[in-house]
Design a protein around this motif. Structure first.
Motif, PDB file in Angstrom:
ATOM      1  N   ILE A 549       0.837  -1.203   0.000  1.00  0.00           N
ATOM      2  CA  ILE A 549       0.000   0.000   0.000  1.00  0.00           C
ATOM      3  C   ILE A 549       0.870   1.251   0.000  1.00  0.00           C
ATOM      4  CG2 ILE A 549      -1.659   1.327   1.371  1.00  0.00           C
ATOM      5  CD1 ILE A 549      -2.849  -1.360   2.297  1.00  0.00           C
ATOM      6  N   GLU A 553       1.220   4.150  -3.074  1.00  0.00           N
ATOM      7  CA  GLU A 553       0.809   5.513  -2.728  1.00  0.00           C
ATOM      8  C   GLU A 553       1.772   6.538  -3.315  1.00  0.00           C
ATOM      9  OE1 GLU A 553      -0.697   7.905   1.285  1.00  0.00           O
ATOM     10  OE2 GLU A 553       0.559   6.125   1.469  1.00  0.00           O
ATOM     11  N   CYS A 561      -5.162   9.689  -5.627  1.00  0.00           N
ATOM     12  CA  CYS A 561      -4.286   8.925  -4.735  1.00  0.00           C
ATOM     13  C   CYS A 561      -4.878   8.789  -3.330  1.00  0.00           C
ATOM     14  CB  CYS A 561      -2.907   9.571  -4.661  1.00  0.00           C
ATOM     15  SG  CYS A 561      -1.752   8.719  -3.570  1.00  0.00           S
ATOM     16  N   THR A 565      -6.038   5.162  -1.692  1.00  0.00           N
ATOM     17  CA  THR A 565      -5.249   4.693  -0.557  1.00  0.00           C
ATOM     18  C   THR A 565      -6.098   4.569   0.697  1.00  0.00           C
ATOM     19  OG1 THR A 565      -3.276   5.732  -1.516  1.00  0.00           O
ATOM     20  CG2 THR A 565      -3.180   5.113   0.807  1.00  0.00           C
TER      21      THR A 565
END
Length: 662
Positions: A549, A553, A561, A565
């Motif tokens: 993750i 990002e 984004c 995320t």
């Protein structure tokens, strides 16, 4: 649970969805409050029977009959339970009781008839079948069973034999599709008894026997098919798998060779003309550069040399290390579709296996498969990237040695991808998950999401950025995509495929090819694969999930984004807490569970996540953790001293005190 009725409904829903542990938990909770509730007793009885706890299932059914002695449904289920155990006189008595309370049920008469038939009480059985047909003229089971008795008594004409053979065959298919394999076997055998030269009946019988692990009889039926039709190519592939499962490798190799020669003329021509390579080829020195995407470096995949006169459309990379159990099946699934060296190259990347896998690969891949053995183990990711570096094809398919693909995988994808827009960087097909022996467990999520509608997936990054519905055997990637974005991330020993898919979806479109064209083998036991076992039991799976993750990002488009995320963090926190922490707990690895919780809270440290965690800690699944957390982490004020453990907002502490209270 607001009411008992709602609880029963929820338990039934879990049972129908095959969430048996959760269904059992609810049924037992209901019975703790109302021990004599017939609906809960019956639901739990059916559940315990399904998991093989037949004695307890019988006790539960008998408990219902003490409360409701006139329950035909319960007597019927008790009869079925006795019949499956071969307790025929008990089954007969139970069915008679059921009929006494419900004399208009064709199913009851049919099952009683079958029980009588198994005891050679043929005239009584025939009377029951006729009674069933009087009550329900379209009762196919009773009609077929009556015909089988008449055939045994030599009372059928040739035309009637053909009719009843067809009836038994259809019932066999229905039982096979319902995964009631033992009944399917009985019907297929009867169809063959009525029509001894019926190839399809032999084939379906052999398939079902193979699925049940009854290999000797399955082989006998496959050999009978080859007597009837020596060019039945599918039989050779099934025989190859059986012999491979029995570790009879010479017989497996011979069967696969024969099937491939009959199936694929390209294979037959090259294989027969090729000479065996005398020495094991060694992986040549490989270029090691880097490309930067976002804030991270990835292995560079250089473009194919301009001197290459003609590049194949496909490169199939099969990474392998030591395992031989499914390698022949994997290779055969590719070789039967091999369109010639101008269209496809096949690379087997042996990651320093001892002994080398060369002889096994060469046995069916001679002259076609390019085998490389690394001089030292490069790790899973390093071996993947070595295959990418050596590839020359326009599109690359990495196929793990325990997975396989179905006929049409490459031809269907090529039809869609040949000449497609450069904006498409990857493609994937529908797939199914299988267990260790090849039985389908479930359909891949991607099929449920997109069904039969193929093409470029709109807003794909919004989906793949949160969770990964794909599996490696279903994915192909344009080599030019790797040349721009690099190979697999060396930092991730797990979830590297998900990170790569997110990286690709950030810069390219992705194509979906509908249809089930690949099989992904799940490690359902977490014991057969040491790497998978360690990842979950130590909590490292959660570490790699967090890093996957964080890495993506850094390169997601700025305008979406934060949205992607945030969704990924919420979703994967729940995924770890609700579905993964239980794995180390069941294995007695409390430290692994604690580490997974720590990482989950790093993924999502929000108050909502903490509250969700506290609620989960009150469940039965979390019982092994509660004392551990209370004594060593929270009540002794050691939470902040745990390695990498995020601080908990003080205002949340009262919730945890409630969660761990005796």
């Amino acid at each position: 649970m607001a009411t008992i009725i709602e609880a029963l409904q929820l338990a039934r829903q879990h049972y129908q969805a095959n969430h048996l542990a959760e269904a059992e938990r609810i049924y037992r909770k209901i019975l703790a409050k109302q021990p004599d509730l017939p609906e809960a007793l019956y639901g739990l009885a059916m559940l315990r029977q399904q998991v093989g706890q037949l004695k307890e299932a019988e006790e539960l059914l008998n408990a219902i009959l003490l409360i409701q002695p006139d329950s035909a449904k319960t007597w019927f289920s008790l009869g079925n339970l006795h019949q499956t155990q071969g307790q025929l006189s008990k089954a007969e008595a139970a069915y008679q009781q059921a009929i006494a309370h419900k004399p208009d049920s064709a199913s009851l008469y049919n099952n009683l008839g079958y029980t009588l038939q198994l005891q050679d009480k043929l005239d009584e059985a025939a009377n029951c079948y006729q009674k069933a047909l009087e009550l329900q003229p379209n009762c196919v089971e009773a009609d077929a069973n009556l015909g089988n008795i008449l055939h045994f008594q030599n009372r059928l004409s040739i035309e009637q034999q053909a009719y009843y053979a067809q009836l038994n065959y259809k019932l066999g298919i229905a039982r096979q599709e319902a995964r009631n394999c033992q009944d399917a076997i009985v019907y297929y055998r009867q169809a063959i008894a009525l029509q001894p030269d019926w190839l399809n009946a032999y084939y379906n019988l052999a398939l079902t026997l193979q699925a049940e692990g009854e290999f000797t009889e399955a082989i006998a039926n496959y050999e009978k098919i080859l007597e009837l039709n020596p060019r039945h190519t599918e039989v050779y592939f099934h025989l190859g798998k059986i012999y491979n499962d029995q570790n009879k490798l010479p017989q497996a190799i011979s069967a696969y060779q024969q099937g491939l020669k009959l199936t694929n003329p390209h294979y037959s021509k090259v294989f027969q003309a090729s000479e065996t390579v005398p020495e094991v080829p060694v992986t040549p020195p490989l270029f090691q550069g880097e490309v930067i995407v976002g804030n991270y470096k990835f292995p560079q995949i250089l473009p194919v040399s301009a001197d290459e006169k003609q590049r194949p459309f496909w490169t199939v990379v099969i990474p392998a290390y030591k395992r031989t159990k499914h390698l022949l099946e994997c290779l055969a699934s590719v070789l039967r579709q091999w369109p010639g060296e101008e269209e496809m190259e096949i690379l087997v990347m042996d990651n320093a296996s001892t002994p080398p896998l060369f002889d096994l690969v060469n046995a069916i891949g001679k002259g076609i498969v390019h085998y490389y053995r690394n001089s030292e183990n490069l790790g899973v990711i390093g071996n993947h990237n070595a295959g990418l570096t050596l590839s020359r094809g326009q599109w690359i398919h990495i196929l793990h040695d325990d997975d396989y693909i179905l006929p049409g995988f490459y031809s269907q994808l090529k039809q869609s991808l040949d000449g497609c827009s450069d904006s498409i960087g990857a493609a994937f097909t529908g797939f199914e998950n299988i267990d260790e022996v090849g039985i389908v467990i479930s359909q891949g999520d991607i099929v449920r999401w997109y069904g039969e509608k193929g093409g470029i997936i709109p807003n794909w990054l919004l989906e793949i950025g949160v969770t990964n519905p794909l599996r490696p055997p279903a994915i192909v990637i344009r080599r030019a995509t790797h040349e721009r974005l690099g190979g697999y991330c060396p930092e991730l020993s797990d979830l590297d495929g998900w990170e790569l898919c997110k990286r690709i979806a950030t810069f390219y479109d992705c194509w979906y090819e509908p249809g089930i064209l690949a099989y992904y083998r799940l490690d359902t036991s977490l014991h057969t694969n040491k790497m998978s076992n360690d990842l979950f039991l130590t909590g490292n799976h959660a570490v790699f999930l967090r890093r996957a993750i964080e890495i993506s990002e850094s390169y997601f488009p700025p305008n979406i984004c934060a949205e992607i995320t945030a969704k990924a963090r919420r979703y994967n926190f729940k995924y770890l807490i609700e579905r993964r922490v239980v794995l180390p707990l069941k294995a007695g690895k409390v430290n692994g569970a604690l580490r997974m919780i720590q990482e989950a809270l790093k993924i999502d440290p929000s108050p909502q996540a903490v509250e969700h965690l506290f609620a989960w800690l009150t469940t039965n699944d979390a019982a092994p953790l509660r004392d551990e957390i209370a004594s060593t982490v929270l009540l002794s004020n050691n939470w902040d001293n745990m390695p990498n453990m995020p601080a908990i907002i003080p205002s949340e502490s009262k919730h945890l005190q409630t969660a761990i209270a005796p």
